[in-house]
Design a protein around this motif. Structure first.
Motif, PDB file in Angstrom:
ATOM      1  N   ASP A  76       0.832  -1.205   0.000  1.00 54.84           N
ATOM      2  CA  ASP A  76       0.000   0.000   0.000  1.00 54.84           C
ATOM      3  C   ASP A  76       0.869   1.258   0.000  1.00 54.84           C
ATOM      4  N   ASP A 114       0.982   4.088  -2.920  1.00 53.28           N
ATOM      5  CA  ASP A 114       0.631   5.478  -2.621  1.00 53.28           C
ATOM      6  C   ASP A 114       1.689   6.458  -3.114  1.00 53.28           C
ATOM      7  N   ARG A 150      -3.028 -10.057  -5.758  1.00 52.72           N
ATOM      8  CA  ARG A 150      -3.966  -8.967  -5.490  1.00 52.72           C
ATOM      9  C   ARG A 150      -4.899  -8.773  -6.677  1.00 52.72           C
ATOM     10  N   GLU A 154      -7.567  -3.155  -5.889  1.00 48.57           N
ATOM     11  CA  GLU A 154      -6.464  -2.388  -5.329  1.00 48.57           C
ATOM     12  C   GLU A 154      -6.405  -0.981  -5.899  1.00 48.57           C
ATOM     13  N   ARG A 204      -8.957   1.011  -4.041  1.00 48.87           N
ATOM     14  CA  ARG A 204      -8.459   1.375  -2.710  1.00 48.87           C
ATOM     15  C   ARG A 204      -7.406   2.466  -2.808  1.00 48.87           C
ATOM     16  N   TRP A 205      -6.561   2.423  -3.843  1.00 49.51           N
ATOM     17  CA  TRP A 205      -5.545   3.458  -4.051  1.00 49.51           C
ATOM     18  C   TRP A 205      -6.209   4.817  -4.285  1.00 49.51           C
ATOM     19  N   ARG A 224      -7.567   6.147  -0.939  1.00 50.07           N
ATOM     20  CA  ARG A 224      -6.511   6.683  -0.079  1.00 50.07           C
ATOM     21  C   ARG A 224      -6.006   8.021  -0.600  1.00 50.07           C
TER      22      ARG A 224
END
Length: 206
Positions: free
Chosen positions: A117, A121, A158, A163, A166-167, A170
Motif C-alpha cells: 500500500d 501510494d 492482489r 487495489e 483502494r488506491w 486513499r
C-alpha cells in the motif's frame, strides 16, 4: 570448566552414530567368540549424573554473577507475535541489516506484500499502479512455479481493480486532509492580528 568441556566432548562421542555402530560390531563379534562383553558406558556417568553436573555448573555460574546484567534481561523477547514463523531468522537479518533484493522469494514477497500500500501510494498515476500490481502478481505466480526448495509461497495475488479502487480512496482522503489542513491554516492566519503576523513572518524568515 575444563572438566565440563571434557564431559561434553565425551557425551558427543558417545552419541555419535558411527561410534555406536563400531561398538555394536565389537560386542557382536565378542559374543560370537564367547568372550565377555564389557558395557560401553562402564565407568561413565549416567544421564541423570550428567544432568546433575550441568545443573551444578549453572548454579555455580549464577552465584558468581555470570548471568547478571545480560542484554535484554527482564524484557520480552523481540519479534514474538504468538504465531510460528519458520523464516524468522532470515526476516530478522534482512530487517536488521536493511538488505534489499536478498532472501528466498517467499520471504521477499511477504515483505513486499506488507509494504505494498505504501509503495502504491507513492505512485502518481493509475497506469503506474496497475503496472506495479501486474508485476507483483506475476512474481508471485513465478515463485509458486519454481521448485527450488525453501519456504512455500503463501503470499496471495492482489485483485488489480480492487487495489486501484483502494488506491483512489486513499489518494482522495489525502487530498481532502491536505485541503482541510490548508483551510485551517488560513483561518488561523486570518484570526491573527497584524502584529502577530509580522512576528511570525520574522520568525519564519519571510
Amino acid at each position: 570448566m575444563a572438566r565440563n568441556r571434557d564431559e561434553n566432548r565425551r557425551a558427543a562421542r558417545e552419541s555419535d552414530p558411527l561410534v555406536e555402530a563400531a561398538r555394536y560390531r565389537l560386542r557382536r563379534d565378542a559374543e560370537a567368540r564367547g568372550e565377555p562383553v564389557e558395557e560401553a558406558n562402564a565407568g561413565q556417568p549416567s544421564m541423570d549424573q550428567r544432568a546433575q553436573i550441568v545443573e551444578t555448573a549453572i548454579q555455580q555460574a549464577i552465584r558468581r554473577g555470570d548471568f547478571d546484567n545480560l542484554p535484554g534481561a527482564g524484557k520480552p523477547l523481540p519479534g514474538l507475535t504468538g504465531t510460528h514463523d519458520p523464516d524468522w531468522w532470515i526476516r530478522r537479518k534482512i530487517e536488521r541489516e536493511q538488505l534489499t533484493g536478498l532472501g528466498p522469494p517467499a520471504l521477499m514477497l511477504r515483505t513486499e506484500d506488507k509494504e505494498l500500500d505504501a509503495r502504491l501510494d507513492r505512485l502518481a498515476s493509475e497506469t503506474a499502479v496497475r503496472e506495479h500490481l501486474d508485476g507483483f502478481n506475476r512474481r508471485i505466480v513465478e515463485a509458486r512455479r519454481q521448485l527450488q526448495g525453501g519456504p512455500p509461497v503463501v503470499t496471495p495475488t492482489r485483485d488489480v481493480d480492487e487495489e486501484v479502487a483502494r488506491w483512489r480512496q486513499r489518494r482522495e482522503e489525502r487530498i481532502r486532509q491536505a485541503e482541510e489542513n490548508r483551510r485551517a491554516q488560513q483561518e488561523a492566519w486570518s484570526a491573527l492580528s497584524r502584529r502577530e503576523r509580522r512576528r511570525l513572518r520574522r520568525e519564519n524568515g519571510r
